[in-house]
Design a protein around this motif. Structure first.
Motif, PDB file in Angstrom:
ATOM      1  N   ARG A 121       0.824  -1.221   0.000  1.00 60.77           N
ATOM      2  CA  ARG A 121       0.000   0.000   0.000  1.00 60.77           C
ATOM      3  C   ARG A 121       0.852   1.263   0.000  1.00 60.77           C
ATOM      4  NH1 ARG A 121      -3.441  -3.272   4.198  1.00 60.77           N
ATOM      5  NH2 ARG A 121      -5.055  -4.150   2.825  1.00 60.77           N
ATOM      6  N   LEU A 122       1.954   1.247   0.721  1.00 55.54           N
ATOM      7  CA  LEU A 122       2.826   2.420   0.723  1.00 55.54           C
ATOM      8  C   LEU A 122       3.404   2.676  -0.666  1.00 55.54           C
ATOM      9  CD1 LEU A 122       4.644   1.874   4.126  1.00 55.54           C
ATOM     10  CD2 LEU A 122       3.392   3.961   3.478  1.00 55.54           C
ATOM     11  N   VAL A 123       3.837   1.622  -1.333  1.00 57.11           N
ATOM     12  CA  VAL A 123       4.388   1.793  -2.680  1.00 57.11           C
ATOM     13  C   VAL A 123       3.314   2.297  -3.632  1.00 57.11           C
ATOM     14  CG1 VAL A 123       5.416   0.598  -4.652  1.00 57.11           C
ATOM     15  CG2 VAL A 123       6.222   0.100  -2.330  1.00 57.11           C
ATOM     16  N   ARG A 124       2.126   1.730  -3.558  1.00 57.57           N
ATOM     17  CA  ARG A 124       1.034   2.157  -4.441  1.00 57.57           C
ATOM     18  C   ARG A 124       0.651   3.615  -4.171  1.00 57.57           C
ATOM     19  NH1 ARG A 124      -2.262  -1.665  -7.050  1.00 57.57           N
ATOM     20  NH2 ARG A 124      -4.058  -0.309  -6.724  1.00 57.57           N
ATOM     21  N   ALA A 125       0.614   3.996  -2.905  1.00 54.82           N
ATOM     22  CA  ALA A 125       0.172   5.348  -2.551  1.00 54.82           C
ATOM     23  C   ALA A 125       1.226   6.398  -2.862  1.00 54.82           C
ATOM     24  CB  ALA A 125      -0.204   5.394  -1.065  1.00 54.82           C
ATOM     25  N   CYS A 126       2.498   6.044  -2.694  1.00 57.23           N
ATOM     26  CA  CYS A 126       3.559   7.053  -2.791  1.00 57.23           C
ATOM     27  C   CYS A 126       4.226   7.129  -4.156  1.00 57.23           C
ATOM     28  CB  CYS A 126       4.621   6.780  -1.724  1.00 57.23           C
ATOM     29  SG  CYS A 126       4.029   7.027  -0.033  1.00 57.23           S
ATOM     30  N   THR A 127       4.120   6.079  -4.963  1.00 58.93           N
ATOM     31  CA  THR A 127       4.779   6.095  -6.274  1.00 58.93           C
ATOM     32  C   THR A 127       4.338   7.265  -7.150  1.00 58.93           C
ATOM     33  OG1 THR A 127       5.299   3.737  -6.309  1.00 58.93           O
ATOM     34  CG2 THR A 127       5.059   4.826  -8.439  1.00 58.93           C
ATOM     35  N   PRO A 128       3.053   7.596  -7.247  1.00 56.51           N
ATOM     36  CA  PRO A 128       2.679   8.732  -8.100  1.00 56.51           C
ATOM     37  C   PRO A 128       3.357  10.039  -7.696  1.00 56.51           C
ATOM     38  CG  PRO A 128       0.748   7.416  -7.579  1.00 56.51           C
ATOM     39  CD  PRO A 128       1.856   6.898  -6.717  1.00 56.51           C
ATOM     40  N   LEU A 129       3.457  10.301  -6.391  1.00 53.27           N
ATOM     41  CA  LEU A 129       4.111  11.518  -5.925  1.00 53.27           C
ATOM     42  C   LEU A 129       5.616  11.475  -6.218  1.00 53.27           C
ATOM     43  CD1 LEU A 129       4.136  14.225  -4.488  1.00 53.27           C
ATOM     44  CD2 LEU A 129       4.157  13.009  -2.293  1.00 53.27           C
ATOM     45  N   MET A 130       6.226  10.332  -6.021  1.00 47.97           N
ATOM     46  CA  MET A 130       7.649  10.196  -6.326  1.00 47.97           C
ATOM     47  C   MET A 130       7.900  10.409  -7.817  1.00 47.97           C
ATOM     48  SD  MET A 130       8.809   7.004  -3.890  1.00 47.97           S
ATOM     49  CE  MET A 130      10.553   7.368  -3.985  1.00 47.97           C
ATOM     50  N   GLU A 131       7.011   9.858  -8.640  1.00 44.41           N
ATOM     51  CA  GLU A 131       7.162  10.012 -10.084  1.00 44.41           C
ATOM     52  C   GLU A 131       7.044  11.478 -10.485  1.00 44.41           C
ATOM     53  OE1 GLU A 131       5.603   7.703 -14.108  1.00 44.41           O
ATOM     54  OE2 GLU A 131       4.505   7.506 -12.221  1.00 44.41           O
ATOM     55  N   ARG A 132       6.083  12.193  -9.892  1.00 42.70           N
ATOM     56  CA  ARG A 132       5.933  13.621 -10.196  1.00 42.70           C
ATOM     57  C   ARG A 132       7.128  14.430  -9.701  1.00 42.70           C
ATOM     58  NH1 ARG A 132       0.580  12.443  -8.636  1.00 42.70           N
ATOM     59  NH2 ARG A 132       0.835  13.421  -6.579  1.00 42.70           N
ATOM     60  N   SER A 133       7.844  13.893  -8.716  1.00 38.78           N
ATOM     61  CA  SER A 133       9.024  14.575  -8.176  1.00 38.78           C
ATOM     62  C   SER A 133      10.282  14.275  -8.978  1.00 38.78           C
ATOM     63  CB  SER A 133       9.230  14.160  -6.708  1.00 38.78           C
ATOM     64  OG  SER A 133       8.069  14.425  -5.936  1.00 38.78           O
TER      65      SER A 133
END
Length: 261
Positions: A121-133
């Protein structure tokens, strides 16, 4: 690492707290979470002091990574507070010790949610923000049991191995998003968790805690337990640009205890 943002879960004590402090010393802004609001606030104050010379910002929230809604809320809080995310450290308290016939079905479900699904769940939730960063690095904290199962840790053995399988499976998908992922496997690091496991093993085998620790010292080529700060330094290296050509690695921080190929 200066000015980048890291989220470290289960960071109120032990390995998570040491990692958060080390990243702050490297100049990263740090977000922490824990199931205890009081303990995570105390940890945040220490982390902020460690990063004071680098003008870092530290935020802390109460969150249980075993609860899906709280993981989603945590990712949103990080985005609102910092607007970016460069490093995700997936950490969670270990499940209780016990042999196969000691643990109940409810124990399996709790360990599944806390130690495996929390990472999913952490990877799914945080990947979009990391990608935008622009990308970043994910580090999962597991155990040397991903290589060789440990006695009286059936729940941890199974769930940690599942996390490692997830890490290896995600390498190509995350690499396409400019995100690296690793697992770091602690051996006998001198934390409250390991001290409690030593006490459990002492009770189970009829030995003293000192005898249990001495038996482990004899198995560790470097002859001692590790310090949480030593472990944190390895994590800091993996999330730095110095490790930018590394992904999908399992790094054992165990004083040489793991002898398997």
């Amino acid at each position: 690492m200066q000015g980048k943002v890291a989220l470290v879960t289960a960071a109120s004590q032990g390995l998570g707290r040491a990692i958060a402090g080390r990243l702050a010393e490297e100049g990263m802004h740090v977000a922490l979470c824990s199931r205890s609001a009081e303990r995570v606030r105390e940890a945040a104050e220490e982390v902020a002091r460690r990063g004071a010379d680098r003008d870092v910002r530290v935020e802390a929230w109460e969150a249980d990574v075993a609860v899906p809604e709280q993981v989603l809320a945590l990712s949103r809080q990080v985005e609102q507070a910092f607007g970016r995310l460069d490093v995700l450290v997936c950490n969670a308290g270990g499940p209780p010790p016990g042999d196969f016939f000691d643990v109940e079905e409810a124990d399996w479900e709790k360990a599944f949610q806390q130690n495996l699904m929390s990472v999913v769940r952490l990877v799914r939730a945080c990947t979009p923000l990391m990608e935008r960063s622009g990308g970043g690095t994910i580090v999962t904290i597991t155990s040397t049991s991903i290589k060789v199962p440990l006695p009286r840790l059936i729940l941890s053995n199974v769930m940690r191995a599942g996390v490692y399988a997830l890490v290896k499976s995600l390498v190509p998908e995350l690499a396409a998003r400019n995100i690296r992922i690793h697992t770091v496997a602690p051996g006998r690091i001198d934390t409250g968790r390991v001290r409690s496991l030593d006490q459990d093993l002492a009770r189970h085998t009829g030995r003293s805690v000192e005898e249990v620790r001495e038996s482990f010292y004899r198995q560790i080529p470097l002859g001692r337990y590790g310090d949480p700060e030593e472990f944190a330094q390895v994590v800091a290296f993996l999330v730095s640009d110095a490790a930018r050509y590394l992904t999908g690695q399992a790094v054992f921080v165990d004083g040489g205890m793991m002898r398997a190929l």
